[in-house]
Write a protein that holds these residues in place. Sequence first.
Motif, mmCIF file in Angstrom:
data_model
loop_
_atom_site.group_PDB
_atom_site.id
_atom_site.type_symbol
_atom_site.label_atom_id
_atom_site.label_comp_id
_atom_site.label_asym_id
_atom_site.label_seq_id
_atom_site.Cartn_x
_atom_site.Cartn_y
_atom_site.Cartn_z
ATOM 1 N N HIS A 40 0.821 -1.213 0.000
ATOM 2 C CA HIS A 40 0.000 0.000 0.000
ATOM 3 C C HIS A 40 0.855 1.264 0.000
ATOM 4 C CE1 HIS A 40 -4.094 1.528 0.327
ATOM 5 N NE2 HIS A 40 -3.635 2.477 1.110
ATOM 6 N N GLY A 41 1.870 1.308 0.841
ATOM 7 C CA GLY A 41 2.731 2.483 0.890
ATOM 8 C C GLY A 41 3.480 2.703 -0.410
ATOM 9 N N ASP A 42 3.831 1.620 -1.108
ATOM 10 C CA ASP A 42 4.549 1.756 -2.373
ATOM 11 C C ASP A 42 3.655 2.297 -3.473
ATOM 12 O OD1 ASP A 42 7.324 0.409 -1.835
ATOM 13 O OD2 ASP A 42 5.846 -0.916 -0.940
ATOM 14 N N PHE A 43 2.355 2.051 -3.378
ATOM 15 C CA PHE A 43 1.439 2.655 -4.338
ATOM 16 C C PHE A 43 1.352 4.166 -4.122
ATOM 17 C CE2 PHE A 43 -0.302 -1.754 -4.535
ATOM 18 C CZ PHE A 43 -0.088 -1.959 -5.893
ATOM 19 N N VAL A 44 1.484 4.612 -2.872
ATOM 20 C CA VAL A 44 1.585 6.051 -2.621
ATOM 21 C C VAL A 44 2.827 6.613 -3.293
ATOM 22 C CG1 VAL A 44 1.750 7.848 -0.853
ATOM 23 C CG2 VAL A 44 0.356 5.823 -0.419
ATOM 24 N N THR A 45 3.941 5.882 -3.158
ATOM 25 C CA THR A 45 5.190 6.297 -3.798
ATOM 26 C C THR A 45 5.026 6.390 -5.308
ATOM 27 O OG1 THR A 45 6.439 5.193 -2.044
ATOM 28 C CG2 THR A 45 7.637 5.766 -4.043
ATOM 29 N N LEU A 46 4.328 5.423 -5.904
ATOM 30 C CA LEU A 46 4.090 5.470 -7.350
ATOM 31 C C LEU A 46 3.289 6.717 -7.731
ATOM 32 C CD1 LEU A 46 3.247 1.763 -8.309
ATOM 33 C CD2 LEU A 46 5.271 3.079 -8.943
ATOM 34 N N GLY A 47 2.301 7.071 -6.914
ATOM 35 C CA GLY A 47 1.532 8.279 -7.178
ATOM 36 C C GLY A 47 2.404 9.520 -7.126
ATOM 37 N N MET A 48 3.327 9.554 -6.167
ATOM 38 C CA MET A 48 4.236 10.693 -6.062
ATOM 39 C C MET A 48 5.173 10.770 -7.263
ATOM 40 S SD MET A 48 5.133 10.527 -1.974
ATOM 41 C CE MET A 48 5.915 12.142 -1.913
ATOM 42 N N ALA A 70 -4.769 9.253 -10.853
ATOM 43 C CA ALA A 70 -5.857 8.493 -10.234
ATOM 44 C C ALA A 70 -6.337 7.384 -11.163
ATOM 45 C CB ALA A 70 -7.017 9.426 -9.877
ATOM 46 N N ILE A 71 -6.483 7.697 -12.450
ATOM 47 C CA ILE A 71 -6.921 6.681 -13.412
ATOM 48 C C ILE A 71 -5.878 5.576 -13.520
ATOM 49 C CG2 ILE A 71 -7.433 6.255 -15.842
ATOM 50 C CD1 ILE A 71 -8.619 9.076 -15.968
ATOM 51 N N GLY A 72 -4.606 5.961 -13.596
ATOM 52 C CA GLY A 72 -3.541 4.961 -13.667
ATOM 53 C C GLY A 72 -3.503 4.077 -12.435
ATOM 54 N N SER A 73 -3.698 4.677 -11.265
ATOM 55 C CA SER A 73 -3.702 3.901 -10.017
ATOM 56 C C SER A 73 -4.892 2.953 -9.968
ATOM 57 C CB SER A 73 -3.730 4.847 -8.815
ATOM 58 O OG SER A 73 -2.595 5.680 -8.791
ATOM 59 N N LEU A 74 -6.041 3.427 -10.446
ATOM 60 C CA LEU A 74 -7.242 2.582 -10.483
ATOM 61 C C LEU A 74 -7.010 1.360 -11.365
ATOM 62 C CD1 LEU A 74 -10.322 2.507 -9.599
ATOM 63 C CD2 LEU A 74 -10.785 3.463 -11.857
ATOM 64 N N LEU A 206 -6.996 5.778 -4.234
ATOM 65 C CA LEU A 206 -6.827 6.771 -3.167
ATOM 66 C C LEU A 206 -5.352 7.002 -2.850
ATOM 67 C CD1 LEU A 206 -9.720 5.776 -0.720
ATOM 68 C CD2 LEU A 206 -9.694 7.609 -2.409
ATOM 69 N N THR A 207 -4.541 5.951 -2.957
ATOM 70 C CA THR A 207 -3.102 6.140 -2.730
ATOM 71 C C THR A 207 -2.497 7.017 -3.815
ATOM 72 O OG1 THR A 207 -2.389 4.176 -3.994
ATOM 73 C CG2 THR A 207 -2.964 3.842 -1.680
#
Length: 297
Positions: A40-48, A70-74, A206-207
């Motif tokens: 989960h934390g690494d998905f936040v990193t990917l968003g950053m 957001a679309i890419g993360s989804l 959300l991440t």
Amino acid sequence: MVTTLVQTLVSGILVGGLYGLFSSGLTLIFGITRVINFAHGDFVTLGMFGAVLLFTWLGLSPLLGIVPVAIGSLLLGAIVHRVIVRRTLSITGISAVDAQHGQLVLTLAVSILISNGLLMLFGPAPRAVQGVLPGVYDVFGVFIAQARLVSFLIALLVFLILYVALQRTLYGKAIRATVDDRDMAAMVGIDPDRVYAVSFSVGIMLTGVAGCVLATYYPVTPTTGGSFLIIAFVTVVMGGLGNVVGAFVAGLLVGVIQQVTAIYVAVDLQDVGLFLAFVLVLLFRPQGILAGRRAHA
């Protein structure tokens, strides 16, 4: 003295809003699918990193980059659920406990893959978005960074949209039915697997949103996700497992605790104050600070 305290509380609340947002994603995933996502934390990193790259390559502000990130993360969440989580939990011939153990190991493997992949691509040096929302507001002697204020407002807005969706939409009703009784939900035409897939994907989205706005003032490295994962787990437990409202409120509390510890004790010990509060919650209110509400609340 009073001004310093107010400044500390305001700073903690502003950063805590983002903690609450990505922690809500983790508790949404767990509350509905019972999946503990170690990546989960690494998905936040990917968003950053997504925000940083859009800004560096295209000159796109992270505030505008929220939509593509957001679309890419989804989509990434949907792929991870379909390729890893769903297949692992649906393996025949093993117990549900063994399947969950396998899921834990695989999400940990995803975490290692993401962090090492980013390290190979971008190196260990911190990266940041420079010059976006540089202003500082002076409110009766309390200084509020524009980037942190805007990030908090975005986090609050996205969380409110999530809450309304869980409470008022057909998706929210399908979630409540699936969580209460999967078999009965399937009998009335709800596809539990689709509910699980959508919930997991939304949690990852959300991440991405949180990471995108975090990048406006917080530098990122490939290993940043480890600290975010710890914060998310602590926040989720303090707020009550499966309680998105509790996770967001606990995120605000976590931000305040970190800031108070950093200002009045030592910056290096801010996580010590957080873990002390975490232990106290486990001792005196193990069900969470907002017990009594489920994941869809």
